[in-house]
Design a protein around this motif. Sequence first.
Motif, PDB file in Angstrom:
ATOM      1  N   VAL A 337      -8.338  14.355  11.851  1.00 33.28           N
ATOM      2  CA  VAL A 337      -8.348  14.229  10.423  1.00 33.28           C
ATOM      3  C   VAL A 337      -9.374  13.036  10.193  1.00 33.28           C
ATOM      4  CG1 VAL A 337      -6.781  13.287   8.726  1.00 33.28           C
ATOM      5  CG2 VAL A 337      -6.070  14.756  10.485  1.00 33.28           C
ATOM      6  N   SER A 338      -9.989  12.954   9.104  1.00 31.92           N
ATOM      7  CA  SER A 338     -11.073  12.350   8.737  1.00 31.92           C
ATOM      8  C   SER A 338     -10.764  11.293   7.972  1.00 31.92           C
ATOM      9  CB  SER A 338     -12.305  13.039   7.987  1.00 31.92           C
ATOM     10  OG  SER A 338     -11.973  13.286   6.641  1.00 31.92           O
ATOM     11  N   GLU A 339     -11.346  10.184   7.736  1.00 33.97           N
ATOM     12  CA  GLU A 339     -11.037   8.891   7.061  1.00 33.97           C
ATOM     13  C   GLU A 339     -10.863   9.393   5.455  1.00 33.97           C
ATOM     14  OE1 GLU A 339     -10.100   6.027   8.237  1.00 33.97           O
ATOM     15  OE2 GLU A 339     -10.456   6.672  10.378  1.00 33.97           O
ATOM     16  N   LEU A 340     -11.726  10.150   5.050  1.00 36.71           N
ATOM     17  CA  LEU A 340     -11.744  10.469   3.803  1.00 36.71           C
ATOM     18  C   LEU A 340     -10.374  11.175   3.452  1.00 36.71           C
ATOM     19  CD1 LEU A 340     -13.251  10.479   0.990  1.00 36.71           C
ATOM     20  CD2 LEU A 340     -14.071  12.622   1.732  1.00 36.71           C
ATOM     21  N   GLU A 341      -9.953  12.164   4.435  1.00 44.74           N
ATOM     22  CA  GLU A 341      -8.698  12.757   4.123  1.00 44.74           C
ATOM     23  C   GLU A 341      -7.496  11.958   4.482  1.00 44.74           C
ATOM     24  OE1 GLU A 341     -10.319  17.175   6.341  1.00 44.74           O
ATOM     25  OE2 GLU A 341      -9.524  15.714   7.431  1.00 44.74           O
ATOM     26  N   LEU A 342      -7.544  10.924   5.341  1.00 36.99           N
ATOM     27  CA  LEU A 342      -6.754  10.042   5.490  1.00 36.99           C
ATOM     28  C   LEU A 342      -6.416   9.257   4.426  1.00 36.99           C
ATOM     29  CD1 LEU A 342      -6.915   8.591   9.189  1.00 36.99           C
ATOM     30  CD2 LEU A 342      -4.845   9.975   8.027  1.00 36.99           C
ATOM     31  N   ALA A 343      -7.415   8.872   3.529  1.00 37.54           N
ATOM     32  CA  ALA A 343      -7.077   8.129   2.239  1.00 37.54           C
ATOM     33  C   ALA A 343      -6.298   8.737   1.051  1.00 37.54           C
ATOM     34  CB  ALA A 343      -8.581   7.871   1.657  1.00 37.54           C
ATOM     35  N   ARG A 344      -6.121  10.015   1.352  1.00 34.90           N
ATOM     36  CA  ARG A 344      -5.392  10.891   0.503  1.00 34.90           C
ATOM     37  C   ARG A 344      -3.807  10.602   0.806  1.00 34.90           C
ATOM     38  NH1 ARG A 344      -5.841  16.712   0.239  1.00 34.90           N
ATOM     39  NH2 ARG A 344      -4.753  16.614  -1.790  1.00 34.90           N
ATOM     40  N   LEU A 345      -3.469  10.253   1.653  1.00 36.29           N
ATOM     41  CA  LEU A 345      -2.007  10.007   2.136  1.00 36.29           C
ATOM     42  C   LEU A 345      -1.401   8.807   1.612  1.00 36.29           C
ATOM     43  CD1 LEU A 345       0.342  10.937   4.010  1.00 36.29           C
ATOM     44  CD2 LEU A 345      -0.695   9.740   6.053  1.00 36.29           C
ATOM     45  N   ARG A 346      -0.205   9.118   0.961  1.00 31.89           N
ATOM     46  CA  ARG A 346       0.550   8.187   0.397  1.00 31.89           C
ATOM     47  C   ARG A 346       1.510   7.659   1.435  1.00 31.89           C
ATOM     48  NH1 ARG A 346      -0.463   6.419  -4.730  1.00 31.89           N
ATOM     49  NH2 ARG A 346      -2.244   7.406  -5.589  1.00 31.89           N
ATOM     50  N   SER A 347       1.187   6.524   2.075  1.00 38.87           N
ATOM     51  CA  SER A 347       2.205   6.209   3.526  1.00 38.87           C
ATOM     52  C   SER A 347       2.163   4.598   3.465  1.00 38.87           C
ATOM     53  CB  SER A 347       1.957   6.854   4.400  1.00 38.87           C
ATOM     54  OG  SER A 347       2.518   6.399   5.564  1.00 38.87           O
ATOM     55  N   PRO A 348       3.330   4.047   3.544  1.00 41.15           N
ATOM     56  CA  PRO A 348       4.486   4.243   3.531  1.00 41.15           C
ATOM     57  C   PRO A 348       4.621   4.917   1.967  1.00 41.15           C
ATOM     58  CG  PRO A 348       4.729   2.534   4.387  1.00 41.15           C
ATOM     59  CD  PRO A 348       3.356   2.485   3.841  1.00 41.15           C
ATOM     60  N   ILE A 349       5.566   6.138   2.011  1.00 40.08           N
ATOM     61  CA  ILE A 349       5.614   6.876   0.556  1.00 40.08           C
ATOM     62  C   ILE A 349       6.565   5.790  -0.536  1.00 40.08           C
ATOM     63  CG2 ILE A 349       8.057   7.790   1.221  1.00 40.08           C
ATOM     64  CD1 ILE A 349       6.875  10.196  -0.003  1.00 40.08           C
ATOM     65  N   GLY A 350       5.885   6.158  -1.555  1.00 37.52           N
ATOM     66  CA  GLY A 350       6.711   5.264  -2.970  1.00 37.52           C
ATOM     67  C   GLY A 350       6.080   4.244  -3.492  1.00 37.52           C
ATOM     68  N   LEU A 351       6.614   3.659  -4.559  1.00 41.86           N
ATOM     69  CA  LEU A 351       6.270   2.470  -4.946  1.00 41.86           C
ATOM     70  C   LEU A 351       6.938   1.471  -4.508  1.00 41.86           C
ATOM     71  CD1 LEU A 351       5.412   3.216  -8.638  1.00 41.86           C
ATOM     72  CD2 LEU A 351       3.856   3.199  -7.026  1.00 41.86           C
ATOM     73  N   ASP A 352       6.802  -0.161  -4.484  1.00 35.83           N
ATOM     74  CA  ASP A 352       7.291  -1.132  -4.003  1.00 35.83           C
ATOM     75  C   ASP A 352       8.431  -1.466  -5.187  1.00 35.83           C
ATOM     76  OD1 ASP A 352       8.663  -3.165  -3.113  1.00 35.83           O
ATOM     77  OD2 ASP A 352       6.742  -4.586  -3.021  1.00 35.83           O
ATOM     78  N   LEU A 353       9.860  -0.866  -4.939  1.00 38.67           N
ATOM     79  CA  LEU A 353      10.931  -1.049  -5.998  1.00 38.67           C
ATOM     80  C   LEU A 353      11.844  -2.139  -5.169  1.00 38.67           C
ATOM     81  CD1 LEU A 353      11.213   2.279  -7.923  1.00 38.67           C
ATOM     82  CD2 LEU A 353       9.798   0.357  -8.024  1.00 38.67           C
ATOM     83  N   GLY A 354      11.761  -2.273  -3.981  1.00 40.07           N
ATOM     84  CA  GLY A 354      12.840  -2.957  -2.979  1.00 40.07           C
ATOM     85  C   GLY A 354      13.787  -1.986  -2.833  1.00 40.07           C
ATOM     86  N   ALA A 355      13.493  -0.764  -2.792  1.00 42.54           N
ATOM     87  CA  ALA A 355      14.591   0.199  -2.838  1.00 42.54           C
ATOM     88  C   ALA A 355      15.298   0.429  -1.445  1.00 42.54           C
ATOM     89  CB  ALA A 355      13.981   1.747  -2.828  1.00 42.54           C
ATOM     90  N   ARG A 356      16.386   0.608  -1.097  1.00 45.01           N
ATOM     91  CA  ARG A 356      17.225   0.904  -0.099  1.00 45.01           C
ATOM     92  C   ARG A 356      18.033   1.954   0.117  1.00 45.01           C
ATOM     93  NH1 ARG A 356      17.783  -3.498   3.392  1.00 45.01           N
ATOM     94  NH2 ARG A 356      16.707  -5.797   2.555  1.00 45.01           N
TER      95      ARG A 356
END
Length: 404
Positions: A337-356
């Motif tokens: 997997v290339s760096e360009l492809e890795l840049a598409r990955l949202r990880s850790p998933i989600g926005l920082d809401l402090g979710a538990r």
Amino acid sequence: MLDIAEELDRWVEQGRDFAVATVVATGGSAPRRPGAALAVDAEGTAIGSVSGGCVEGAVYELCRQALQDGECVLERFGYSDDDAFAVGLTCGGIIDILITPVRAGDRVRPVVAAGLRAAAAGRTAALARIVTGPADLVGRALLIHDGDHGHHGDPHGGEPHAGDRHAGGRYEGGFGSHPELDRTVAAEARAFLDAGRTGTLEIGEQGSRCGAPLTVLVESSVPPPRMIVFGAIDFAAALVRVGKFLGHHVTVCDARPVFATRARFPEADEIVVAWPHEYLERTRVDARTVLCVLTHDAKFDVPLLQRALRLPVAYVGAMGSRRTHLERNARLREVGVSELELARLRSPIGLDLGARTPEETALSIAAEIVADRRGGSGVPLTGAHTPIHHDTAPARAGRIGSVA
């Protein structure tokens, strides 16, 4: 108007006359997007909304008037600093609204009825209506069907007909004695339909072939976008509920039959027992599909993400700690997997809401999906100087045949 297609389709079946007001274009902080509609029948019953309440009363009266005189009207509403009580948008936005009568015997009724029927049934179709141009063309409509279905035919004006497949798929209706304009609009509306977009198209005098420039509103009716959730865990159950709330067609996929059950995911549209990467290889995805990888298990994640990051989908997110994320990225690099492809990955998933909790985590994932689709920043609106409403897709598709 396709946003209220189910109700209007029933009105058509009941033989009701009605007028429909449709948002054509917006500016500033307008509350509704192009395509939003309010309809009024001959008895005064109203459904839908064009402004969230700001100008509904004035638009209602315009619809009643259009039902009486049979004329299409294009009206602009905006905020008035001179008169705080004037009809306008107190949010400071501007909206252009097309009011179209749809009565028994009107030329546009058969085409609009076919469009409403297609949208209510969940079929893929686009309704194109002339907003500005020669008076005899304003309000005229053309319905473009999914190009994968239908039949060939010669375009002509008047009653609904089948058009040239090569010029944008099968279509009904048209613009009178302007078959070349029919083909032009059908082809351009096909581009809107393929992207699942609603917006306006400007056609210059040369391109319109009718002696005047035109503005055309194209409304797309497409099946709900897919959300595929990989990993039948408790967080997935919450994400399924949020995905359905946002209007997605939600599939849950897991290789473990003991977990991938209808009892655990009663709201999912589909439950698939299969190795995630094998299912992704054989299922259909498109530019609106979102993929949420919640397994955080290398034996599932690596082959799945290796495939997912090379597909033309809207969003790829993967759950896991920051340590899991770094280890997973290292494994993905090892398999090519290339760096360009890795840049598409949202990880850790989600926005920082402090979710538990699973529900809070599902909300953070959904928030990231919406922000990614609309071009939002994810920062609090309080104190920010960013627009309230975003959209990564341009409001207009550009010009065709414009004359300098």
